[in-house]
Motif scaffolding. Structure first.
Motif, PDB file in Angstrom:
ATOM      1  N   PHE A 296      42.830  23.870 -31.927  1.00  0.00           N
ATOM      2  CA  PHE A 296      43.156  22.547 -31.392  1.00  0.00           C
ATOM      3  C   PHE A 296      42.329  22.263 -30.141  1.00  0.00           C
ATOM      4  O   PHE A 296      41.746  21.191 -29.991  1.00  0.00           O
ATOM      5  CB  PHE A 296      44.648  22.493 -31.070  1.00  0.00           C
ATOM      6  N   VAL A 297      42.264  23.252 -29.248  1.00  0.00           N
ATOM      7  CA  VAL A 297      41.519  23.068 -27.994  1.00  0.00           C
ATOM      8  C   VAL A 297      40.014  22.961 -28.260  1.00  0.00           C
ATOM      9  O   VAL A 297      39.344  22.058 -27.743  1.00  0.00           O
ATOM     10  CB  VAL A 297      41.818  24.224 -27.028  1.00  0.00           C
ATOM     11  N   LEU A 298      39.483  23.874 -29.079  1.00  0.00           N
ATOM     12  CA  LEU A 298      38.043  23.865 -29.338  1.00  0.00           C
ATOM     13  C   LEU A 298      37.610  22.595 -30.070  1.00  0.00           C
ATOM     14  O   LEU A 298      36.597  21.984 -29.735  1.00  0.00           O
ATOM     15  CB  LEU A 298      37.656  25.094 -30.157  1.00  0.00           C
ATOM     16  N   GLY A 299      38.381  22.204 -31.095  1.00  0.00           N
ATOM     17  CA  GLY A 299      38.041  20.988 -31.831  1.00  0.00           C
ATOM     18  C   GLY A 299      38.140  19.741 -30.981  1.00  0.00           C
ATOM     19  O   GLY A 299      37.358  18.796 -31.137  1.00  0.00           O
ATOM     20  N   GLY A 300      39.108  19.736 -30.044  1.00  0.00           N
ATOM     21  CA  GLY A 300      39.283  18.559 -29.199  1.00  0.00           C
ATOM     22  C   GLY A 300      38.282  18.447 -28.070  1.00  0.00           C
ATOM     23  O   GLY A 300      37.953  17.348 -27.629  1.00  0.00           O
ATOM     24  N   LEU A 301      37.782  19.583 -27.601  1.00  0.00           N
ATOM     25  CA  LEU A 301      36.879  19.561 -26.448  1.00  0.00           C
ATOM     26  C   LEU A 301      35.403  19.537 -26.816  1.00  0.00           C
ATOM     27  O   LEU A 301      34.558  19.379 -25.934  1.00  0.00           O
ATOM     28  CB  LEU A 301      37.135  20.786 -25.563  1.00  0.00           C
ATOM     29  N   PHE A 302      35.089  19.693 -28.106  1.00  0.00           N
ATOM     30  CA  PHE A 302      33.683  19.856 -28.444  1.00  0.00           C
ATOM     31  C   PHE A 302      32.858  18.602 -28.146  1.00  0.00           C
ATOM     32  O   PHE A 302      31.741  18.698 -27.628  1.00  0.00           O
ATOM     33  CB  PHE A 302      33.514  20.250 -29.909  1.00  0.00           C
ATOM     34  N   PRO A 332      32.938  26.230 -38.064  1.00  0.00           N
ATOM     35  CA  PRO A 332      33.803  25.339 -38.849  1.00  0.00           C
ATOM     36  C   PRO A 332      34.900  24.683 -38.018  1.00  0.00           C
ATOM     37  O   PRO A 332      35.301  23.550 -38.304  1.00  0.00           O
ATOM     38  CB  PRO A 332      34.388  26.285 -39.916  1.00  0.00           C
ATOM     39  N   VAL A 333      35.384  25.376 -36.992  1.00  0.00           N
ATOM     40  CA  VAL A 333      36.387  24.776 -36.112  1.00  0.00           C
ATOM     41  C   VAL A 333      35.768  23.647 -35.296  1.00  0.00           C
ATOM     42  O   VAL A 333      36.309  22.536 -35.214  1.00  0.00           O
ATOM     43  CB  VAL A 333      36.993  25.847 -35.183  1.00  0.00           C
ATOM     44  N   LEU A 334      34.609  23.909 -34.701  1.00  0.00           N
ATOM     45  CA  LEU A 334      33.944  22.897 -33.882  1.00  0.00           C
ATOM     46  C   LEU A 334      33.471  21.705 -34.714  1.00  0.00           C
ATOM     47  O   LEU A 334      33.389  20.583 -34.209  1.00  0.00           O
ATOM     48  CB  LEU A 334      32.754  23.524 -33.151  1.00  0.00           C
ATOM     49  N   ALA A 335      33.175  21.953 -35.994  1.00  0.00           N
ATOM     50  CA  ALA A 335      32.716  20.867 -36.872  1.00  0.00           C
ATOM     51  C   ALA A 335      33.790  19.807 -37.068  1.00  0.00           C
ATOM     52  O   ALA A 335      33.482  18.680 -37.472  1.00  0.00           O
ATOM     53  CB  ALA A 335      32.293  21.435 -38.225  1.00  0.00           C
ATOM     54  N   MET A 336      35.032  20.142 -36.780  1.00  0.00           N
ATOM     55  CA  MET A 336      36.112  19.169 -36.942  1.00  0.00           C
ATOM     56  C   MET A 336      35.996  18.008 -35.956  1.00  0.00           C
ATOM     57  O   MET A 336      36.571  16.938 -36.175  1.00  0.00           O
ATOM     58  CB  MET A 336      37.467  19.857 -36.772  1.00  0.00           C
ATOM     59  N   ALA A 337      35.253  18.214 -34.859  1.00  0.00           N
ATOM     60  CA  ALA A 337      35.042  17.110 -33.916  1.00  0.00           C
ATOM     61  C   ALA A 337      34.355  15.944 -34.615  1.00  0.00           C
ATOM     62  O   ALA A 337      34.666  14.771 -34.355  1.00  0.00           O
ATOM     63  CB  ALA A 337      34.210  17.590 -32.733  1.00  0.00           C
ATOM     64  N   GLY A 338      33.425  16.246 -35.500  1.00  0.00           N
ATOM     65  CA  GLY A 338      32.756  15.190 -36.262  1.00  0.00           C
ATOM     66  C   GLY A 338      33.694  14.472 -37.200  1.00  0.00           C
ATOM     67  O   GLY A 338      33.573  13.262 -37.432  1.00  0.00           O
ATOM     68  N   ALA A 339      34.672  15.214 -37.759  1.00  0.00           N
ATOM     69  CA  ALA A 339      35.653  14.582 -38.645  1.00  0.00           C
ATOM     70  C   ALA A 339      36.515  13.595 -37.870  1.00  0.00           C
ATOM     71  O   ALA A 339      36.803  12.487 -38.341  1.00  0.00           O
ATOM     72  CB  ALA A 339      36.516  15.652 -39.310  1.00  0.00           C
ATOM     73  N   GLY A 340      36.923  13.988 -36.666  1.00  0.00           N
ATOM     74  CA  GLY A 340      37.690  13.055 -35.841  1.00  0.00           C
ATOM     75  C   GLY A 340      36.894  11.808 -35.509  1.00  0.00           C
ATOM     76  O   GLY A 340      37.439  10.693 -35.465  1.00  0.00           O
ATOM     77  N   GLN A 341      35.579  11.979 -35.302  1.00  0.00           N
ATOM     78  CA  GLN A 341      34.714  10.846 -35.010  1.00  0.00           C
ATOM     79  C   GLN A 341      34.637   9.886 -36.188  1.00  0.00           C
ATOM     80  O   GLN A 341      34.652   8.662 -36.028  1.00  0.00           O
ATOM     81  CB  GLN A 341      33.324  11.366 -34.654  1.00  0.00           C
ATOM     82  N   VAL A 342      34.553  10.429 -37.397  1.00  0.00           N
ATOM     83  CA  VAL A 342      34.502   9.597 -38.604  1.00  0.00           C
ATOM     84  C   VAL A 342      35.803   8.812 -38.760  1.00  0.00           C
ATOM     85  O   VAL A 342      35.802   7.605 -39.038  1.00  0.00           O
ATOM     86  CB  VAL A 342      34.232  10.471 -39.840  1.00  0.00           C
ATOM     87  N   GLY A 343      36.945   9.501 -38.608  1.00  0.00           N
ATOM     88  CA  GLY A 343      38.231   8.811 -38.732  1.00  0.00           C
ATOM     89  C   GLY A 343      38.382   7.712 -37.704  1.00  0.00           C
ATOM     90  O   GLY A 343      38.876   6.616 -38.010  1.00  0.00           O
ATOM     91  N   ALA A 344      37.950   7.987 -36.473  1.00  0.00           N
ATOM     92  CA  ALA A 344      38.032   6.974 -35.420  1.00  0.00           C
ATOM     93  C   ALA A 344      37.168   5.761 -35.757  1.00  0.00           C
ATOM     94  O   ALA A 344      37.574   4.611 -35.537  1.00  0.00           O
ATOM     95  CB  ALA A 344      37.604   7.583 -34.092  1.00  0.00           C
ATOM     96  N   ALA A 345      35.984   5.999 -36.296  1.00  0.00           N
ATOM     97  CA  ALA A 345      35.089   4.885 -36.631  1.00  0.00           C
ATOM     98  C   ALA A 345      35.684   3.996 -37.720  1.00  0.00           C
ATOM     99  O   ALA A 345      35.568   2.765 -37.677  1.00  0.00           O
ATOM    100  CB  ALA A 345      33.737   5.432 -37.086  1.00  0.00           C
ATOM    101  N   MET A 346      36.344   4.614 -38.699  1.00  0.00           N
ATOM    102  CA  MET A 346      36.982   3.814 -39.754  1.00  0.00           C
ATOM    103  C   MET A 346      38.101   2.949 -39.184  1.00  0.00           C
ATOM    104  O   MET A 346      38.300   1.802 -39.612  1.00  0.00           O
ATOM    105  CB  MET A 346      37.484   4.727 -40.864  1.00  0.00           C
ATOM    106  N   ALA A 347      38.833   3.489 -38.210  1.00  0.00           N
ATOM    107  CA  ALA A 347      39.882   2.695 -37.580  1.00  0.00           C
ATOM    108  C   ALA A 347      39.283   1.539 -36.769  1.00  0.00           C
ATOM    109  O   ALA A 347      39.814   0.426 -36.782  1.00  0.00           O
ATOM    110  CB  ALA A 347      40.736   3.589 -36.682  1.00  0.00           C
TER     111      ALA A 347
END
Length: 507
Positions: A296-302, A332-347
Motif C-alpha cells: 500500500f505504501v510503496l504503490g501509493g508513494l511511487f 510489480p508492486v510499484l507498477a500499480m502506481a500506473g494503474a491508479g493513474q489510468v483509473g484516475a484519468a478515466m474518472a
C-alpha cells in the motif's frame, strides 16, 4: 510516405524548434525520450514543439527531453543525429546573441539552484549507469520466460538449452557492463572500469581466501562492480595527476587495475555481497510479513517519488534482486502506481464532459497508460489538475496493497526485468506458484488499481472550484495539455497532445 521518410520528417520538424543544429551539444535517447544537450535553452520554441503531432510532451532535466514514445524514439533519434551532422556548424541566427546567452544562463542558474541538489545528481548518475542496460534486461527476461514456458510444457527440448544460454549470458556478465558504464559516467576510462568489475564474476576468485573466507564468483554482484569501478575512477584520476606523462600509458592503467582489483577482492566483494544478501532478505521479509501494508505504501508513494527523481535509487536494488533471485518482487508492486493513474484519468474523462481538449488528451494517452507509459496522463491530466494526482496515488496504493497481500498469503509476483509496467509487464512476470497464479495476482492488482483510482478521483478528485474552472467548453484544435514542471524525472514513457495548458489547481 515510407517509415524512414516519416521518421526523418519528425526529426526535421523538431530540429529548428530546438534552436537548430548549432544549438545541439549532445543527442541521446532512452526508452521513450529524445534527450538533447542544448547550448542555449532560450532558443527552444516550446509551444510549437509541443504542438507537433509526434511529440507527446517535453520534460526539462539535466537535458531537454522530448517524449516521442517507445519504438518511435529509437527510429527518430538516428535521423535527428544525421540532420545535426549534415547541418552547418554555426548556430541558428538570433537577433541578439549576448542577450539570449544571458537569458539562457539565467534559466540554467535558476534550475540548478532549484533542482540540482547533490543527492539528486548522485541518483541521476547511478540511473545513468543502469538505464542503458534495460533493453538487454527486457530482451533476456522475455527469452527466459519463454524458455521456462517451453520447459514446463515439454516442448522443443533441443532448443531450450540454447534459449537458456541466450537468456543467461548477459546476466552472467552484467557486472562487466555495470563497471564499464560506471567508469564512463564518473569520468574514468570505461574499459578500465569494466576490467576491474570483471574480477567480481571471474571464476578464479573461488581460489582466493580473503580473511578466512573463500570468495564465490559473482559475490557482491552489481553493487560490488559499481563500487569497484568508482574506486578505479578515483585511482586513475590520482595517477593522472602524479604519474609523469612519459610513463602514463604504462603506469596508470596498471596501478588502476592492480590497486582497485586488490581492494575489490579483499574488501568490496565481501561487503557488497553482504549488502546484496541483506537487500534480498529484506525484500522477501517485507512482502511476507508486511506485504499488504508495504504494498500500500510503496504503490501509493511511487508517483511522488518519480516526480522528485528519487525513484532512481531503486534501479540498482531491482537489478540486484534480478541478479540474485532471478526477478524483482518490488517492480510489480510499484507498477500499480500506473494503474491508479489510468483509473484516475478515466474518472477525469467522465467528470469533465465539456472539456474537449482534456478528454482528447485522455483518449490519446490511455492506450499508452495501459501499457505502463504514464507520462501522458501524469503531465497532461492529473498533475496539472492537482487533486486527481493525489487520488491516482490512492489507486496505486490499493493496487500495491492487493499484490502485497498475496505475497503474505504465499504467492509472490516478480519481474525478470525492469522498465515495462502495466500490461507490458505480463511477458516478464515470474513467481513461485506457477505462471497462471502469478498472472492472475498481477492482473487482480491492476484491476484493483484501476477501480480504486477511478472511484477516488470520481468522488473526491474534484472540488466545486476545480469543476468550475475546467468543466468548460474548449475549442477543438490539436493543442497540447502538458504541464511538465521543471525538475521532474518521471518513469520511462511519453506525454500527450491536445488542449490548452491548464493552471495548477489548488487541492
Amino acid at each position: 510516405m515510407s517509415t524512414d521518410d516519416k521518421n526523418r520528417a519528425v526529426a526535421a520538424a523538431i530540429l529548428p524548434l530546438v534552436g537548430g543544429a548549432g544549438n545541439i551539444t549532445s543527442v541521446a535517447h532512452c526508452m521513450t525520450r529524445l534527450r538533447l544537450g542544448l547550448r542555449d535553452r532560450s532558443l527552444v520554441r516550446d509551444e510549437e514543439l509541443k504542438a507537433l503531432p509526434a511529440v507527446m510532451g517535453v520534460v526539462e532535466d539535466d537535458t531537454y527531453q522530448i517524449v516521442l514514445g517507445p519504438g518511435t524514439v529509437a527510429r527518430v533519434t538516428p535521423e535527428f543525429e544525421a540532420l545535426v551532422a549534415e547541418a552547418p556548424a554555426a548556430p541558428a541566427a538570433t537577433p541578439s546573441a549576448d542577450d539570449l546567452a544571458a537569458q539562457g544562463a539565467a534559466i540554467r542558474a535558476a534550475r540548478k539552484a532549484r533542482n540540482q541538489t547533490p543527492f539528486k545528481l548522485f541518483l541521476r548518475r547511478i540511473a545513468n549507469v543502469f538505464v542503458p542496460l534495460i533493453p538487454a534486461l527486457i530482451g533476456c527476461g522475455i527469452i527466459a520466460g519463454l524458455n521456462g514456458l517451453l520447459i514446463n510444457l515439454g516442448w522443443l527440448p533441443a532448443v531450450t538449452p540454447a534459449l537458456a544460454a541466450i537468456a543467461s549470458g548477459f546476466m552472467a556478465l552484467i557486472a562487466v557492463f555495470v563497471g564499464f558504464n560506471t567508469a564512463k559516467e564518473f569520468g574514468g576510462t570505461p574499459i578500465l572500469g569494466g576490467a576491474v568489475a570483471a574480477i567480481v564474476v571471474f571464476p578464479g576468485v573461488a581460489k582466493v581466501d580473503a580473511f578466512g573466507q573463500t570468495l564465490s564468483p559473482g559475490q557482491g554482484g552489481v553493487l560490488g562492480a559499481l563500487g569497484a569501478a568508482v574506486l578505479a575512477v578515483y585511482v586513475e584520476k590520482w595517477c593522472r595527476r602524479w604519474v609523469p606523462e612519459s610513463l602514463d600509458v604504462l603506469v596508470t592503467p596498471t596501478l588502476t587495475v592492480l590497486v582497485s582489483g586488490l581492494v575489490t577482492i579483499f574488501g568490496l566483494m565481501f561487503v557488497a555481497g553482504e549488502v546484496s544478501n541483506a537487500i534480498g532478505e529484506f525484500a522477501d521479509w517485507l512482502l511476507v510479513h508486511a506485504g499488504a501494508g508495504a504494498g500500500f505504501v510503496l504503490g501509493g508513494l511511487f508517483l511522488p517519488l518519480v516526480m522528485l527523481g528519487l525513484h532512481q535509487a531503486l534501479i540498482p536494488i531491482h537489478t540486484t534482486l534480478i541478479e540474485q533471485q532471478g526477478h524483482t518482487v518490488l517492480l510489480p508492486v510499484l507498477a500499480m502506481a500506473g494503474a491508479g493513474q489510468v483509473g484516475a484519468a478515466m474518472a477525469v474523462y467522465l467528470r469533465l464532459p465539456r472539456n474537449g481538449s482534456i478528454r482528447r488528451t485522455i483518449k490519446s494517452a490511455l492506450p499508452a497508460g495501459f501499457l505502463g507509459v504514464g507520462e501522458p496522463l501524469i503531465y497532461g491530466v492529473s498533475l496539472p489538475l492537482g487533486r486527481p494526482f493525489v487520488t491516482a496515488c490512492v489507486g496505486g496504493a490499493f493496487g500495491g496493497g492487493f499484490v502485497g497481500l498475496f505475497s503474505m498469503l504465499g504467492t509472490k509476483v516478480g519481474s525478470t526485468a525492469i522498465g515495462p509496467s502495466g500490461w507490458a509487464l505480463f511477458p516478464l512476470l515470474d513467481g513461485d506458484k506457477g505462471l497462471g497464479r502469478t498472472i492472475a495476482v498481477y492482473a487482480g492488482g491492476l484491476l484493483t488499481g484501476y477501480l480504486a483510482g477511478f472511484v477516488a478521483t470520481y468522488f473526491w478528485g474534484f472540488g466545486a472550484r476545480l469543476l468550475e474552472e475546467f468543466d468548460v467548453d474548449t475549442d477543438t484544435g490539436p493543442e497540447t495539455v502538458v504541464a511538465a514542471s521543471a525538475g521532474t524525472t518521471p518513469p520511462p514513457g511519453p506525454a500527450p497532445e491536445p488542449g490548452p495548458e491548464p493552471k495548477p489547481a489548488k487541492l
